[in-house]
Scaffold this motif. Structure first.
Motif, mmCIF file in Angstrom:
data_model
loop_
_atom_site.group_PDB
_atom_site.id
_atom_site.type_symbol
_atom_site.label_atom_id
_atom_site.label_comp_id
_atom_site.label_asym_id
_atom_site.label_seq_id
_atom_site.Cartn_x
_atom_site.Cartn_y
_atom_site.Cartn_z
ATOM 1 N N GLU A 96 -22.195 -9.289 44.635
ATOM 2 C CA GLU A 96 -22.417 -8.434 43.465
ATOM 3 C C GLU A 96 -23.337 -7.290 43.884
ATOM 4 O O GLU A 96 -24.246 -7.491 44.698
ATOM 5 C CB GLU A 96 -23.077 -9.209 42.322
ATOM 6 N N TYR A 116 -25.660 -3.910 42.351
ATOM 7 C CA TYR A 116 -26.216 -3.120 41.257
ATOM 8 C C TYR A 116 -26.800 -1.847 41.864
ATOM 9 O O TYR A 116 -27.648 -1.919 42.760
ATOM 10 C CB TYR A 116 -27.341 -3.860 40.537
ATOM 11 N N THR A 169 -29.499 -7.201 29.056
ATOM 12 C CA THR A 169 -28.420 -6.448 28.426
ATOM 13 C C THR A 169 -28.859 -6.175 26.992
ATOM 14 O O THR A 169 -29.030 -7.104 26.201
ATOM 15 C CB THR A 169 -27.103 -7.243 28.429
ATOM 16 N N THR A 210 -33.212 0.899 35.710
ATOM 17 C CA THR A 210 -32.014 0.786 34.878
ATOM 18 C C THR A 210 -30.813 0.920 35.795
ATOM 19 O O THR A 210 -30.866 1.609 36.825
ATOM 20 C CB THR A 210 -31.941 1.858 33.776
ATOM 21 N N THR A 211 -29.744 0.209 35.462
ATOM 22 C CA THR A 211 -28.550 0.237 36.299
ATOM 23 C C THR A 211 -27.814 1.570 36.144
ATOM 24 O O THR A 211 -27.869 2.215 35.093
ATOM 25 C CB THR A 211 -27.598 -0.913 35.943
ATOM 26 N N GLU A 238 -24.279 2.932 35.900
ATOM 27 C CA GLU A 238 -22.939 2.422 35.597
ATOM 28 C C GLU A 238 -21.876 3.452 35.970
ATOM 29 O O GLU A 238 -22.036 4.648 35.709
ATOM 30 C CB GLU A 238 -22.839 2.081 34.112
ATOM 31 N N SER A 239 -20.784 2.981 36.580
ATOM 32 C CA SER A 239 -19.698 3.887 36.958
ATOM 33 C C SER A 239 -18.960 4.425 35.738
ATOM 34 O O SER A 239 -18.414 5.524 35.760
ATOM 35 C CB SER A 239 -18.711 3.178 37.888
ATOM 36 N N ASP A 240 -18.961 3.646 34.661
ATOM 37 C CA ASP A 240 -18.329 4.058 33.409
ATOM 38 C C ASP A 240 -19.415 4.598 32.479
ATOM 39 O O ASP A 240 -20.282 3.847 32.026
ATOM 40 C CB ASP A 240 -17.623 2.860 32.774
ATOM 41 N N VAL A 294 -20.503 2.780 29.295
ATOM 42 C CA VAL A 294 -21.200 1.490 29.373
ATOM 43 C C VAL A 294 -22.712 1.723 29.372
ATOM 44 O O VAL A 294 -23.225 2.508 30.167
ATOM 45 C CB VAL A 294 -20.785 0.715 30.645
ATOM 46 N N GLN A 295 -23.407 1.050 28.491
ATOM 47 C CA GLN A 295 -24.857 1.179 28.412
ATOM 48 C C GLN A 295 -25.502 0.518 29.630
ATOM 49 O O GLN A 295 -25.171 -0.614 29.975
ATOM 50 C CB GLN A 295 -25.371 0.517 27.131
ATOM 51 N N PRO A 296 -26.431 1.221 30.299
ATOM 52 C CA PRO A 296 -27.110 0.607 31.444
ATOM 53 C C PRO A 296 -27.897 -0.633 31.029
ATOM 54 O O PRO A 296 -28.248 -0.816 29.866
ATOM 55 C CB PRO A 296 -28.053 1.719 31.930
ATOM 56 N N LYS A 297 -28.168 -1.476 32.009
ATOM 57 C CA LYS A 297 -29.012 -2.651 31.815
ATOM 58 C C LYS A 297 -30.419 -2.350 32.320
ATOM 59 O O LYS A 297 -30.612 -1.475 33.170
ATOM 60 C CB LYS A 297 -28.444 -3.858 32.572
#
Length: 248
Positions: free
Chosen positions: A117, A119, A147, A180-181, A183-185, A188-191
């Motif tokens: 995985e 991040y 999340t 904060t993550t 995100e490729s999309d 999508v809300q970051p984590k």
């Protein structure tokens, strides 16, 4: 003259702030090893991957193994000047003949990694600066991933910035890094992903017990959730640093 002095001081203040901003590109990887292969993976990192990371400007910050590790997991955190530098470093690392040979030899009796995985991360504006552990220092690290409820991440971050981090410290927890993550999309809300350290796992559990009963925390969490809960899911893991980790 007075106005010029004020403008100069403001400019110096802004420059000082910009220099302290951490705009590096971070990456957290989690490797899940095949049965019986975790020790071989750690040896490969210690003897081959980590020295080559330095050669290719991959800054390894932390290398950890969970204290309870039924998944045979291995976590590591890296940083780079930017995404482009990250991509170039990994391309050159993967092509290095020394790495290819080390990887081949380590897997003569089977693949080490079953799945991985990744991040990609950016530092929050309230994250402490990175500091390596002192010589001889041993800690238990805790990785937590939150999340947030839809559109609630800004509220969650405000709570951490204004209240949670201070209350953690008051209850014996050390704030290490907050991210904060990426995100490729974009939809999508970051984590929120962060690291704490504790003297040991027993101390961590006591700190959390005291934290949850802390009147300051009860007041801050209650006030922040008058319009609904902020967090949908929490993932947490306790980890120990390897002997070659800067954070241990």
């Amino acid at each position: 003259m007075k106005n010029s002095l004020i403008l100069s001081l403001l400019l110096l203040s802004q420059l000082s702030y910009s220099k302290s901003t951490d705009d590096r590109y971070y990456e957290l990887r989690v490797y899940y090893c095949n049965p019986g292969k975790l020790d071989a993976l750690i040896t490969r990192f210690r003897d081959h991957a980590v020295p080559l990371f330095k050669k290719y400007n991959i800054e390894g910050l932390g290398y950890w193994v969970p204290t309870k590790n039924s998944d045979n997991a291995f976590y590591y955190l890296m940083s780079y000047p930017n995404k482009e530098a990250r991509d170039a470093s990994w391309r050159d690392f993967a092509a290095d003949p020394l790495w290819k040979e080390a990887a081949r030899k380590s897997e003569e009796n089977g693949k080490l990694i079953a799945k991985a995985e990744t991040y990609f991360l950016k530092t929050t504006d309230y994250s402490p600066k990175f500091k390596a552990s002192k010589a001889g220092e041993l800690n238990t690290y805790e990785l937590r991933i939150y999340t947030a409820k839809p559109e609630k991440l800004p509220n969650l971050e405000s709570r951490f910035r204004d209240h949670t981090m201070k209350i953690f410290k008051n209850n014996g927890m050390k704030n290490i890094n907050y991210f904060t993550t990426i995100e490729s999309d974009p939809s999508v809300q970051p984590k929120l992903l962060y690291f704490l350290s504790h003297k040991n796992e027993a101390a961590a559990k006591l700190s959390w017990e005291n934290f949850r009963k802390d009147p300051e925390w009860i007041k801050a969490s209650t006030a922040s959730e008058v319009n609904g809960k902020l967090v949908e899911k929490v993932e947490a893991v306790y980890m120990q640093g390897t002997d070659f980790s800067k954070l241990k």
